[in-house]
Design a protein around this motif. Sequence first.
Motif, PDB file in Angstrom:
ATOM      1  N   MET A 288       0.793  -1.156   0.033  1.00  0.00           N
ATOM      2  CA  MET A 288      -0.012  -0.027  -0.018  1.00  0.00           C
ATOM      3  C   MET A 288       0.720   1.151  -0.091  1.00  0.00           C
ATOM      4  O   MET A 288       0.828   2.003   0.993  1.00  0.00           O
ATOM      5  N   THR A 289       1.552   1.457  -1.016  1.00  0.00           N
ATOM      6  CA  THR A 289       2.672   2.524  -1.080  1.00  0.00           C
ATOM      7  C   THR A 289       2.135   3.664  -2.481  1.00  0.00           C
ATOM      8  O   THR A 289       2.925   4.250  -2.734  1.00  0.00           O
ATOM      9  N   GLY A 290       1.058   3.423  -2.826  1.00  0.00           N
ATOM     10  CA  GLY A 290       0.650   4.149  -3.914  1.00  0.00           C
ATOM     11  C   GLY A 290      -0.628   5.199  -3.668  1.00  0.00           C
ATOM     12  O   GLY A 290      -0.809   5.394  -2.454  1.00  0.00           O
ATOM     13  N   PRO A 291      -1.020   5.879  -4.791  1.00  0.00           N
ATOM     14  CA  PRO A 291      -2.168   6.987  -4.297  1.00  0.00           C
ATOM     15  C   PRO A 291      -3.661   6.222  -3.816  1.00  0.00           C
ATOM     16  O   PRO A 291      -3.954   7.109  -3.118  1.00  0.00           O
ATOM     17  N   VAL A 292      -4.023   5.136  -4.003  1.00  0.00           N
ATOM     18  CA  VAL A 292      -4.947   4.423  -3.602  1.00  0.00           C
ATOM     19  C   VAL A 292      -4.885   4.471  -1.996  1.00  0.00           C
ATOM     20  O   VAL A 292      -5.884   4.839  -1.244  1.00  0.00           O
ATOM     21  N   SER A 293      -3.736   3.854  -1.387  1.00  0.00           N
ATOM     22  CA  SER A 293      -3.479   3.973  -0.147  1.00  0.00           C
ATOM     23  C   SER A 293      -3.553   5.398   0.685  1.00  0.00           C
ATOM     24  O   SER A 293      -3.946   5.455   1.762  1.00  0.00           O
ATOM     25  N   ALA A 294      -2.974   6.264  -0.181  1.00  0.00           N
ATOM     26  CA  ALA A 294      -2.850   7.744   0.512  1.00  0.00           C
ATOM     27  C   ALA A 294      -4.332   8.028   0.675  1.00  0.00           C
ATOM     28  O   ALA A 294      -4.587   8.836   1.822  1.00  0.00           O
ATOM     29  N   ARG A 295      -5.178   8.125  -0.169  1.00  0.00           N
ATOM     30  CA  ARG A 295      -6.606   8.383  -0.033  1.00  0.00           C
ATOM     31  C   ARG A 295      -7.238   7.636   0.973  1.00  0.00           C
ATOM     32  O   ARG A 295      -8.151   8.532   1.664  1.00  0.00           O
ATOM     33  N   MET A 296      -6.922   6.382   1.172  1.00  0.00           N
ATOM     34  CA  MET A 296      -7.370   5.890   2.219  1.00  0.00           C
ATOM     35  C   MET A 296      -7.165   6.457   3.820  1.00  0.00           C
ATOM     36  O   MET A 296      -8.229   6.444   4.485  1.00  0.00           O
ATOM     37  N   VAL A 297      -5.992   6.787   3.691  1.00  0.00           N
ATOM     38  CA  VAL A 297      -5.633   7.374   4.966  1.00  0.00           C
ATOM     39  C   VAL A 297      -6.245   8.695   5.173  1.00  0.00           C
ATOM     40  O   VAL A 297      -6.721   9.069   6.290  1.00  0.00           O
ATOM     41  N   MET A 298      -6.429   9.504   4.182  1.00  0.00           N
ATOM     42  CA  MET A 298      -6.875  10.923   4.161  1.00  0.00           C
ATOM     43  C   MET A 298      -8.501  11.080   4.378  1.00  0.00           C
ATOM     44  O   MET A 298      -8.770  11.811   4.955  1.00  0.00           O
ATOM     45  N   ALA A 299      -9.078   9.667   4.176  1.00  0.00           N
ATOM     46  CA  ALA A 299     -10.388   9.738   4.249  1.00  0.00           C
ATOM     47  C   ALA A 299     -10.843   9.220   5.564  1.00  0.00           C
ATOM     48  O   ALA A 299     -11.957   9.346   5.804  1.00  0.00           O
ATOM     49  N   ASP A 300      -9.954   8.545   6.263  1.00  0.00           N
ATOM     50  CA  ASP A 300     -10.115   8.101   7.508  1.00  0.00           C
ATOM     51  C   ASP A 300     -10.753   9.190   8.526  1.00  0.00           C
ATOM     52  O   ASP A 300      -9.839  10.039   8.877  1.00  0.00           O
ATOM     53  N   PRO A 301     -11.625   8.908   9.221  1.00  0.00           N
ATOM     54  CA  PRO A 301     -12.133   9.935  10.191  1.00  0.00           C
ATOM     55  C   PRO A 301     -11.365  10.219  11.484  1.00  0.00           C
ATOM     56  O   PRO A 301     -11.808  10.754  12.443  1.00  0.00           O
ATOM     57  N   GLN A 302     -10.587   9.069  11.822  1.00  0.00           N
ATOM     58  CA  GLN A 302      -9.884   8.705  13.029  1.00  0.00           C
ATOM     59  C   GLN A 302      -8.525   9.700  13.005  1.00  0.00           C
ATOM     60  O   GLN A 302      -8.278  10.094  14.038  1.00  0.00           O
ATOM     61  N   ILE A 303      -7.887   9.874  11.915  1.00  0.00           N
ATOM     62  CA  ILE A 303      -6.554  10.322  11.994  1.00  0.00           C
ATOM     63  C   ILE A 303      -6.256  11.728  12.165  1.00  0.00           C
ATOM     64  O   ILE A 303      -7.179  12.405  11.415  1.00  0.00           O
ATOM     65  N   ASP A 304      -5.322  11.960  12.682  1.00  0.00           N
ATOM     66  CA  ASP A 304      -4.875  13.586  12.732  1.00  0.00           C
ATOM     67  C   ASP A 304      -3.472  13.508  12.271  1.00  0.00           C
ATOM     68  O   ASP A 304      -2.859  14.758  12.692  1.00  0.00           O
ATOM     69  N   PHE A 305      -2.933  12.774  11.817  1.00  0.00           N
ATOM     70  CA  PHE A 305      -1.393  12.950  11.344  1.00  0.00           C
ATOM     71  C   PHE A 305      -1.037  11.741  10.343  1.00  0.00           C
ATOM     72  O   PHE A 305      -1.628  10.479  10.402  1.00  0.00           O
ATOM     73  N   ALA A 306      -0.724  12.126   9.113  1.00  0.00           N
ATOM     74  CA  ALA A 306      -0.372  11.085   7.929  1.00  0.00           C
ATOM     75  C   ALA A 306       0.928  10.794   7.482  1.00  0.00           C
ATOM     76  O   ALA A 306       1.707  11.788   7.442  1.00  0.00           O
TER      77      ALA A 306
END
Length: 926
Positions: free
Chosen positions: A541-559
């Motif tokens: 998971m080192t491409g753009p799809v995974s990056a969007r997964m992280v940015m869409a997760d409502p829990q995170i505050d640091f990527a």
Amino acid sequence: MRILNRNVYVGPSQYAKFPVIRLELDLGALEQWPTAKLGNGFIDALVAALPGLAEHGCSYREPGGFIRRMREGDGTWLGHVLEHVAIELQNVAGEDVTFGKTRSISDDRPGVYSVVYEYAQREEGIAAGELALKLLDSLLPTELRTATDDSWNWEEERDGFIRYAQRRALGPSTASLVKAAVDRGIPWLRLNEQSLVQLGHGKYQQRIQATVTGRTPHISVELASDKEETNKILGSLGLPVPRQELVQNADAAWRAARKLGGTVVLKPYNGNHGRGITINISEEADVRAAFEAAREHSRSVIVETYLAGDDHRLLVVNGELIAATKRTPGHVVGDGKQTVAELVEIVNSDPRRGVGHEKVLTKLKLDREAELMLEKLGYTADSVPKDGEVVPLRSTANLSTGGTATDVTDIIHPDNRAMAERAVRAIGLDVGGVDFLSTNIAESYKSIGGGICEVNAAPGFRMHIAPSEGTPRDAAGPVIDMLFPPGTPTRVPIAAITGTNGKTTTSRMLAHIAKMAGYTPGLTTTDGVYIDGQRTVEGDMTGPVSARMVMADPQIDFAVLETARGGLVRAGMGVGEVDVGAVLNVASDHLGLRGIDTLEQLAEVKRIVVEAATECAVLNADDPNVLKMSGYTDAKVICYVTMNPSHPLVREHVRAGGRACALEAGVNGHMITLYDKGSHIPLLWTHLIPATLEGRAMHNVQNAMVAAAMAFSMGIKLDAIRHGLRTFDTTFFQAPGRMNVYGEHPFKVIMDYAHNAHAVGMMADLAQRLDANRRIVVLAGPGDRRDEDLREIANTVAGKFDHYVVRRDDSLRGRDGDEVPRIIAKALLAAGVAEGAISTIPDEQEAVDAALRMGQPGDLIVMFADALTRTWKQIIRFKPDGDMPRAAARAEIPTLETTLDEQLVAAMEGVVRDERGLRFEREESD
């Protein structure tokens, strides 16, 4: 002329900092036919098909420049023309895109071009390239065509493309909200193919669907959809509403019409966009016909008293009226000379009218509804209306059916304003549209009458932001200000890390530091996506799809985004910009794949990460290819990382007040030191970082320095950085395949996923720094690497081990069964390794078992593994023959002793997947 390959880049790439599509286009015989040779007939026909091309500046940077380029000298080649046509087609469909770039790929491939053009929506952009190819083909001389024939109709294809694009593009209301967010610096993600959009990142996100927000109460939407209930609630508050009844059959509709008296309106119970509505009727036949029309859109139908007056839409946001618009149904005005059909053509020739929502207005249609309206007047499409006669073609005033809109915000009476605000508050909507009928919006409904037809929970904004007449209103801005009041955070800190080797360990280190600092980090790596330390998705998971997964997760505050070569080459970055971007190194790996043949080309790809950095670019100053990247970033700060405290460029940078992270020698060992704005900040002794094996693993010392520099540049406090580094180790559980040490056998084993010469060399150097009686290595290389890459792996370790076990991966990747180990073994012999010191055992499991059986007390075995979980289980479950003393292996690295039982092994099986699919995906991850 044909498309050989296509890449859709979702974010920054080697071609642009924004989304683009790249086509590999083969002109074939058309390489000999530049535009000037095709002649003015071809050029004139192209401009006639797409008049907007006349505005393209191109080489001369002024309107008309592109057409001039096509005519002068030899003209230009069709790859360049296709670029402009693909852009203009999107413009015709309502998208604002302008960028393009076309280049010949190489002298070795004559007639093959790289065609790059900007896109707004993925599927629309792809379709634009395909239609551009067909259009150009259709204009060629017959003998040169390959994709079209005489039956091909450009007008039909163009309109079909516009409709296709409209179905996939954001609607005008959603697009206006997205634009308002972008104008305020708020990032956004489209979450589906319709109008569901995320504004903001992670825990700060808000969602919209068209003009319904994530804060819109569900019960309010239900009320607004229930026209009968809405009528009752508003009426109970003394607001002006028509009398109405809900019916389920035509007989009941006629009874209700007689009961209400006068003329009536029939409309679907839960309709929208004016569909199925019939107004101002009183005859039984008309009522029954109107009922059937409404039933096409809803099982239940509302019959209500007809209110005379103009149709107005009053938009209320957060309790305040933002805009008021008078809507006029689609119509033509007679001139006493032309037919209705001819008048429609004249109206539709208005450049403001389009096929769908791509323009301010929508074209009129002479469809069944228009025919019914004409029948009421005794007209047909061939009738000639009198001069000045208004001939309605629609009974409702929706813009989507050809209506027009006139802004009346400045003249609305205060009573009418207050009435609209009360109505929306009564339903409970944060964004609501009131449909209000009045003969004069400038006079109070209390004086002249009028009434509320309905309240809309998802009011369209097009009529307000682009009225046919009057002042455009910012309908979207107040919605964004309601969702994100001034001072509200919208973004999370984003770090992106790339390099040939070390990026997974560095990414994990940084995410661990962030967690120790109190953040909830989202992390992408080669083995999955992690949210707050827990893996949520397995795989590379080192491409753009995974990056969007992280940015869409409502829990995170640091990527923290590990960003690999494969994803960058295929689809670019998954985010438009990052706060801090780091490049660790550029070493030979994956060369010869996907057009990347040299280290300089590989560096150009890796450089994308620092080009996308806004706050800080962290660069390894000890790598010349990385050091050069400092000239390509617009980041506010550059932070150099060096293991040479005498590095001349870094010393000058520090003297000038710049930021750096250097490794300094001291009485106690080596100290990681930060410099910033003239401050000298000792951070941590390297021997206190478990991942460095008491400071001996210099590659992890460097990784720790980069992680520390990034954390410091992202505002994490020094104590949190120290604590994070001191509590991060390289156990298999925390960093699978990254220098995992097992010390429970009489000998010591280190397992690592290194798969290129640079990474293998670092582990070989580490083996030299560790005390051991004998050193044994299990060596391999991926099958898709070049022969010279495999030989370089062998040369890197030659002479540094006492015995070499040579194997292959399970996935041959195009090689013959034993080809890889044969190449490596031959290279070892050529480098001076004795034949007796080499064992060729192709199967990975057999090779691992053989190496373990060679182990004696005090030996060190370095395993370069591909099947990580399987190999680690082999290591920890291995039972040595005989009764060798166990203590002999424990003296070297006491801080990393591992005691794993079967329960932990079972737990690890859920942490790292060992399937061939994952291993195959890793070929693209560097």
